[in-house]
Design an enzyme around this catalytic site. Structure first.
Site, PDB file in Angstrom:
ATOM      1  N   GLU A  60      -2.045   9.185  62.057  1.00  0.00           N
ATOM      2  CA  GLU A  60      -2.889   9.604  60.944  1.00  0.00           C
ATOM      3  C   GLU A  60      -3.280  11.074  61.059  1.00  0.00           C
ATOM      4  OE1 GLU A  60      -3.496   8.217  58.183  1.00  0.00           O
ATOM      5  OE2 GLU A  60      -2.595   6.280  58.636  1.00  0.00           O
ATOM      6  N   TYR A 142     -11.400   9.984  55.518  1.00  0.00           N
ATOM      7  CA  TYR A 142     -10.132   9.290  55.286  1.00  0.00           C
ATOM      8  C   TYR A 142      -9.547   8.741  56.590  1.00  0.00           C
ATOM      9  CZ  TYR A 142      -5.211   8.493  55.193  1.00  0.00           C
ATOM     10  OH  TYR A 142      -3.987   7.911  55.397  1.00  0.00           O
ATOM     11  N   ASP A 160      -5.757   8.194  50.258  1.00  0.00           N
ATOM     12  CA  ASP A 160      -5.043   9.456  50.457  1.00  0.00           C
ATOM     13  C   ASP A 160      -4.456   9.892  49.111  1.00  0.00           C
ATOM     14  OD1 ASP A 160      -2.873   7.780  50.023  1.00  0.00           O
ATOM     15  OD2 ASP A 160      -1.773   8.407  51.818  1.00  0.00           O
TER      16      ASP A 160
END
Length: 379
Positions: A60, A142, A160
């Site tokens: 990520e 996020y 996203d």
């Protein structure tokens, strides 16, 4: 029917529709998910296999502002070198920056190392909640939601760019994307199922990446097309609505590639803070995101027979850059604050892409691995 009963029935109907969308999306994901090196497949998940938080976190962080295809090789290299968060914490920061070179947005690499150091100090275990994850370096809203959902199966709203596109089309959100983010998050929160929220998050991202694409979306293959307002309106590409972009300012400067007789190149390390912090570069003039640097050979860091070797361009997030490239053959000790990188070591330096471009303009092939300039070069 009383107004309260009508409200209750409308709410129940909306909840049922949300569950139906999530169910269809998960069924689609089971059949069409992408095979990614950090991902636990639906079949493996059903067998009880769970994602490794370390691998989820690393993927990520790498995927921020970077494409999946660009990340795959870097991810494999990192987990091969450092298979655990403790191994990454034990690695020299310079080695981490070298392994990251070329992936861009270098503050991510510094935060990656800082986060690994802190998690290792805490016993090598990542927090399993969004709030706990957000306390770690480099983890924002996020990334915390993505790790919580994918690694710990928490019902977190993961939003996203792909998910934003799916949601603005699904609900025909007319507000510009920059203003619509709170509404999008609220809508995603309603859709997140209590079972398999991690797979749901990945399904949403896969849908945006492979079906609900920015241009020419393949709506006929979409599992939720029957509920998509943009499909019904006949113009899904109109969403998300974006405000006109301002032109990026253009900055100019010069870079000086000094080459020794044995093919070594003179380099230096950039300051830890700021643009390209901690990375390696050839000497350049004082350009920044806000000001130009000198563009002539007269601005070289020391006298030499500097010859112009062309011009390169590079686009950063907030500005574009043009560098005049100068090349010279020199000998002697490296000036203070500089060092000679041997020809066979150049490809392993922590060189950002803009510096690789500068070196390649002066010495084609010098940054490639294996280096074609490992043999002694004539003066």
């Amino acid at each position: 029917m009383a107004p309260l009963d009508q409200t209750r029935k409308a709410s129940q109907k909306a909840a049922s529709e949300d569950m139906d969308i999530a169910s269809r999306l998960l069924a689609w994901y089971d059949a069409h998910h992408r095979d990614l090196p950090w991902r636990v497949t639906p079949v493996a998940f059903a067998r009880g296999v769970r994602a490794d938080p370390y691998r989820v976190w690393m993927s990520e962080v790498m995927l921020q502002q970077t494409t999946v295809e660009a990340v795959k090789a870097y991810f494999r290299n990192f987990v091969e070198k450092w298979p655990t968060v403790e191994a990454l914490a034990a690695a020299p920061a310079e080695d981490v920056m070298k392994a990251w070179a070329g992936l861009g947005y270098y503050s991510r690499a510094r935060n990656l190392k800082a986060c690994a150091d802190l998690v290792a100090l805490r016993g090598g275990r990542f927090p399993d909640s969004e709030a706990g994850l957000r306390e770690l370096p480099g983890i924002g809203a996020y990334t915390a939601a993505a790790i919580a959902a994918i690694a710990f199966d928490r019902p977190a709203a993961v939003v996203d760019g792909n998910v934003e596109r799916v949601m603005t089309r699904l609900y025909s959100i007319e507000a510009p994307l920059s203003e619509a983010k709170p509404e999008i998050r609220a809508l995603v929160e309603k859709l997140v199922p209590q079972t398999r929220p991690g797979d749901f998050a990945q399904a949403m991202m896969d849908l945006g990446a492979t079906i609900c694409t920015p241009k020419r979306p393949r709506c006929m293959l979409c599992p939720v097309r029957e509920d998509c307002s943009a499909v019904l309106s006949g113009d899904p590409e109109r969403f998300p609505v974006r405000l006109p972009k301002d032109d990026k300012p253009l900055r100019r400067g010069a870079a000086f590639v000094a080459e020794r007789a044995d093919g070594a190149i003179l380099m230096r390390k950039r300051p830890e803070k700021g643009l390209l912090g901690g990375m390696t570069e050839v000497p350049t003039t004082g350009w920044t995101a806000r000001i130009d640097g000198a563009t002539t050979a007269g601005a070289a860091p020391f006298p030499a027979d500097w010859r112009r070797a062309g011009q390169i361009g590079h686009v950063f997030t907030h500005f574009a850059l043009e560098l005049e490239i100068f090349h010279a053959r020199v000998n002697g000790a490296a000036p203070s604050g500089h060092f000679w990188s041997l020809a066979h070591e150049i490809s392993g330096e922590a060189l950002p892409t803009v510096m690789k471009k500068a070196i390649e303009a002066a010495i084609p092939g010098a940054t490639k691995k294996p280096s074609s300039h490992s043999a002694k070069r004539p003066v």
